[in-house]
Design a protein around this motif. Sequence first.
Motif, PDB file in Angstrom:
ATOM      1  N   PRO A  84      -5.071   0.840-108.625  1.00  0.00           N
ATOM      2  CA  PRO A  84      -5.850  -0.054-109.310  1.00  0.00           C
ATOM      3  C   PRO A  84      -5.690  -1.059-108.254  1.00  0.00           C
ATOM      4  O   PRO A  84      -6.716  -2.248-108.593  1.00  0.00           O
ATOM      5  CB  PRO A  84      -3.836  -0.490-109.617  1.00  0.00           C
ATOM      6  N   ILE A  85      -5.281  -1.282-107.016  1.00  0.00           N
ATOM      7  CA  ILE A  85      -5.535  -1.714-105.841  1.00  0.00           C
ATOM      8  C   ILE A  85      -7.082  -2.020-105.868  1.00  0.00           C
ATOM      9  O   ILE A  85      -8.203  -2.513-105.917  1.00  0.00           O
ATOM     10  CB  ILE A  85      -5.278  -1.969-104.360  1.00  0.00           C
ATOM     11  N   PRO A  86      -7.750  -1.949-105.345  1.00  0.00           N
ATOM     12  CA  PRO A  86      -9.400  -0.674-105.300  1.00  0.00           C
ATOM     13  C   PRO A  86     -10.362  -1.256-106.121  1.00  0.00           C
ATOM     14  O   PRO A  86     -11.514  -1.705-106.220  1.00  0.00           O
ATOM     15  CB  PRO A  86      -9.787   0.030-104.970  1.00  0.00           C
ATOM     16  N   LEU A  87      -9.636  -0.701-107.833  1.00  0.00           N
ATOM     17  CA  LEU A  87     -10.268  -1.106-108.990  1.00  0.00           C
ATOM     18  C   LEU A  87     -10.304  -2.492-109.259  1.00  0.00           C
ATOM     19  O   LEU A  87     -10.964  -3.376-109.971  1.00  0.00           O
ATOM     20  CB  LEU A  87      -9.004  -0.396-110.464  1.00  0.00           C
ATOM     21  N   TYR A  88      -8.983  -3.005-109.091  1.00  0.00           N
ATOM     22  CA  TYR A  88      -8.564  -4.275-108.779  1.00  0.00           C
ATOM     23  C   TYR A  88      -9.673  -5.770-107.719  1.00  0.00           C
ATOM     24  O   TYR A  88     -10.464  -6.290-108.764  1.00  0.00           O
ATOM     25  CB  TYR A  88      -7.583  -5.179-108.841  1.00  0.00           C
ATOM     26  N   LEU A  89      -9.782  -5.056-107.009  1.00  0.00           N
ATOM     27  CA  LEU A  89     -11.195  -5.356-106.267  1.00  0.00           C
ATOM     28  C   LEU A  89     -12.388  -5.205-106.359  1.00  0.00           C
ATOM     29  O   LEU A  89     -12.813  -6.573-106.528  1.00  0.00           O
ATOM     30  CB  LEU A  89     -10.351  -5.238-104.299  1.00  0.00           C
ATOM     31  N   MET A  90     -12.719  -4.249-106.821  1.00  0.00           N
ATOM     32  CA  MET A  90     -13.795  -4.034-107.389  1.00  0.00           C
ATOM     33  C   MET A  90     -14.788  -4.585-108.619  1.00  0.00           C
ATOM     34  O   MET A  90     -14.971  -5.493-108.925  1.00  0.00           O
ATOM     35  CB  MET A  90     -13.845  -3.009-107.782  1.00  0.00           C
ATOM     36  N   VAL A  91     -13.495  -5.628-109.167  1.00  0.00           N
ATOM     37  CA  VAL A  91     -13.528  -6.303-110.472  1.00  0.00           C
ATOM     38  C   VAL A  91     -13.890  -7.556-110.595  1.00  0.00           C
ATOM     39  O   VAL A  91     -14.102  -8.608-110.906  1.00  0.00           O
ATOM     40  CB  VAL A  91     -12.343  -6.345-111.800  1.00  0.00           C
ATOM     41  N   CYS A  92     -13.009  -7.852-109.275  1.00  0.00           N
ATOM     42  CA  CYS A  92     -12.604  -9.504-108.508  1.00  0.00           C
ATOM     43  C   CYS A  92     -14.339  -9.587-108.168  1.00  0.00           C
ATOM     44  O   CYS A  92     -14.969 -11.035-108.179  1.00  0.00           O
ATOM     45  CB  CYS A  92     -11.924 -10.108-107.447  1.00  0.00           C
ATOM     46  N   GLN A  93     -14.919  -8.539-107.382  1.00  0.00           N
ATOM     47  CA  GLN A  93     -15.632  -8.602-106.877  1.00  0.00           C
ATOM     48  C   GLN A  93     -17.315  -9.071-107.676  1.00  0.00           C
ATOM     49  O   GLN A  93     -18.118  -9.651-107.735  1.00  0.00           O
ATOM     50  CB  GLN A  93     -16.445  -7.093-105.673  1.00  0.00           C
ATOM     51  N   ILE A  94     -17.034  -8.404-108.998  1.00  0.00           N
ATOM     52  CA  ILE A  94     -18.594  -8.033-110.008  1.00  0.00           C
ATOM     53  C   ILE A  94     -17.946  -9.296-110.718  1.00  0.00           C
ATOM     54  O   ILE A  94     -18.663  -9.823-111.295  1.00  0.00           O
ATOM     55  CB  ILE A  94     -17.812  -7.027-111.294  1.00  0.00           C
TER      56      ILE A  94
END
Length: 115
Positions: A87-97
Amino acid sequence: MPAELPASLGCDAVGIPARHGARMLTRLPHAGCVFSDTDWWWWIVPEGSDLELAWPLPSYYSRGARVPTASTRLIHWPEDASPYTPPIPLYLMVCQITGTAPAWSRYEPRSAQEV
């Protein structure tokens, strides 16, 4: 969830608009099961992956991996035996996008007097 993949941590899902799905899949270091329909890609995460995280719009966090459509299909099978996307890498990617700064809840340990 595919019967061959044990989901011992429970399942929640994070929905991402389909226009971002392929780019995210190629950039994440590890992806678990990903389902899609015409409008959304759904990433399976361990239950409780919304604790202390504010998932930014337009993402959608679904407890129990309940998605609002019946026409989803599995489009990505994980390389290992885990159905989960971390979840953390996914969360960071969602924030970036989405152009959103990550919003972490502050952890404040209790003082010795409160224990």
